[in-house]
Write an enzyme that holds these catalytic residues in place. Structure first.
Site, PDB file in Angstrom:
ATOM      1  N   HIS A   1      13.475  -2.582  -1.706  1.00 14.02           N
ATOM      2  CA  HIS A   1      12.916  -2.566  -3.064  1.00 14.02           C
ATOM      3  C   HIS A   1      13.761  -3.473  -3.958  1.00 14.02           C
ATOM      4  O   HIS A   1      14.993  -3.433  -3.900  1.00 14.02           O
ATOM      5  CB  HIS A   1      12.923  -1.140  -3.616  1.00 14.02           C
ATOM      6  CG  HIS A   1      12.364  -1.050  -4.999  1.00 14.02           C
ATOM      7  ND1 HIS A   1      11.022  -1.158  -5.268  1.00 14.02           N
ATOM      8  CD2 HIS A   1      12.982  -0.879  -6.201  1.00 14.02           C
ATOM      9  CE1 HIS A   1      10.830  -1.052  -6.571  1.00 14.02           C
ATOM     10  NE2 HIS A   1      11.997  -0.880  -7.156  1.00 14.02           N
TER      11      HIS A   1
ATOM     12  N   ARG B   1       0.862  -1.187   0.000  1.00 14.58           N
ATOM     13  CA  ARG B   1       0.000   0.000   0.000  1.00 14.58           C
ATOM     14  C   ARG B   1       0.891   1.227   0.000  1.00 14.58           C
ATOM     15  O   ARG B   1       1.889   1.288   0.732  1.00 14.58           O
ATOM     16  CB  ARG B   1      -0.899   0.034   1.245  1.00 14.58           C
ATOM     17  CG  ARG B   1      -2.161  -0.776   1.113  1.00 14.58           C
ATOM     18  CD  ARG B   1      -2.993  -0.708   2.373  1.00 14.58           C
ATOM     19  NE  ARG B   1      -3.521   0.620   2.658  1.00 14.58           N
ATOM     20  CZ  ARG B   1      -4.625   1.126   2.113  1.00 14.58           C
ATOM     21  NH1 ARG B   1      -5.305   0.428   1.211  1.00 14.58           N
ATOM     22  NH2 ARG B   1      -5.064   2.327   2.458  1.00 14.58           N
TER      23      ARG B   1
ATOM     24  N   ASN C   1      12.425   0.817   3.731  1.00 11.24           N
ATOM     25  CA  ASN C   1      11.800  -0.104   2.782  1.00 11.24           C
ATOM     26  C   ASN C   1      12.885  -0.881   2.048  1.00 11.24           C
ATOM     27  O   ASN C   1      14.013  -0.402   1.903  1.00 11.24           O
ATOM     28  CB  ASN C   1      10.971   0.698   1.762  1.00 11.24           C
ATOM     29  CG  ASN C   1      10.311  -0.186   0.725  1.00 11.24           C
ATOM     30  OD1 ASN C   1       9.627  -1.150   1.061  1.00 11.24           O
ATOM     31  ND2 ASN C   1      10.502   0.128  -0.550  1.00 11.24           N
TER      32      ASN C   1
END
Length: 217
Positions: free
Chosen positions: A110, A92, A108
């Protein structure tokens, strides 16, 4: 005192498991305090349960809007004493308000070597672009998707005949090393953010891994 982690997931939680495994080392400077999923059927919830870690399902449809959903996440994270929020396959987009509240306390992972290939379908896009190396990036989260100061990157070679699934599997191995490394560096107080750059302090910084490949030439 160890850095308390809050991990946000939406799926299988393989990077969550990598963090759980790393935290089992008594010398690791962090511990997973709470796992939050936006999906009740996320496989990572079972990983949290197996490790004895509190978990919570907060489904967006149960809230009036996205800010309300994020406010509930923030309340739960703060109640658990979380100092660093780790996105681990959390599917999200977050609002600017949530990102600002957790500024430099939200990271995060990635599946590409940012700034190349932000967004989705990174492995197929890397193959289509003909790059020789691909990989993963752990970075601080900013309001623009897949931007923010880079903490750790790990690279893998792109091999002749690779499919997106082949490349994804090779990158995933490195993700499971890169994420705990980034958390360790933060937990040890060795990451300093200046503008768009994360500086790593200390001479013993482990280098990101580039997998060797035997040449067939």
């Amino acid at each position: 005192m160890k850095l308390r982690l809050g991990v946000l997931i939406s799926g299988r939680g393989s990077n969550l498991q990598a963090l759980i495994d790393a935290c089992r080392d008594p010398d690791f400077p962090a511990e997973v305090a709470l796992v939050i999923s936006n999906k009740a059927d996320a496989g990572g919830l079972a990983r949290a349960t197996a490790a004895g870690i509190p978990s919570l399902v907060l489904k967006p449809k149960d809230f009036a809007d996205k800010p309300a959903h994020e406010a509930a996440m923030t309340a739960a994270l703060e109640q658990a004493g979380v100092g660093l929020v780790c996105l681990a396959g959390f599917m999200r987009l977050l609002t600017g308000g949530f990102v600002a509240h957790w500024h430099d306390r939200l990271i995060n992972i990635h599946p590409s070597l940012l700034p190349s290939f932000p967004g989705i379908d990174t492995h197929a896009r890397a193959l289509a672009a003909g790059v020789r190396f691909h990989g993963c990036t752990v970075h601080y989260v900013r309001e623009v998707m897949d931007e923010g100061p880079i903490i750790v990157q790990a690279a893998v070679p792109v091999l002749t005949g690779d499919t997106p699934d082949d490349l994804a599997a090779r990158v995933l191995v490195q993700e499971h090393q890169a994420y705990p490394l980034a958390v360790r560096l933060i937990g040890e107080g060795r990451v300093r953010v200046e503008g768009a750059v994360a500086h790593i302090e200390g001479a013993a910084l482990p280098a990101p891994v580039i997998c060797p490949v035997a040449s067939s030439l």
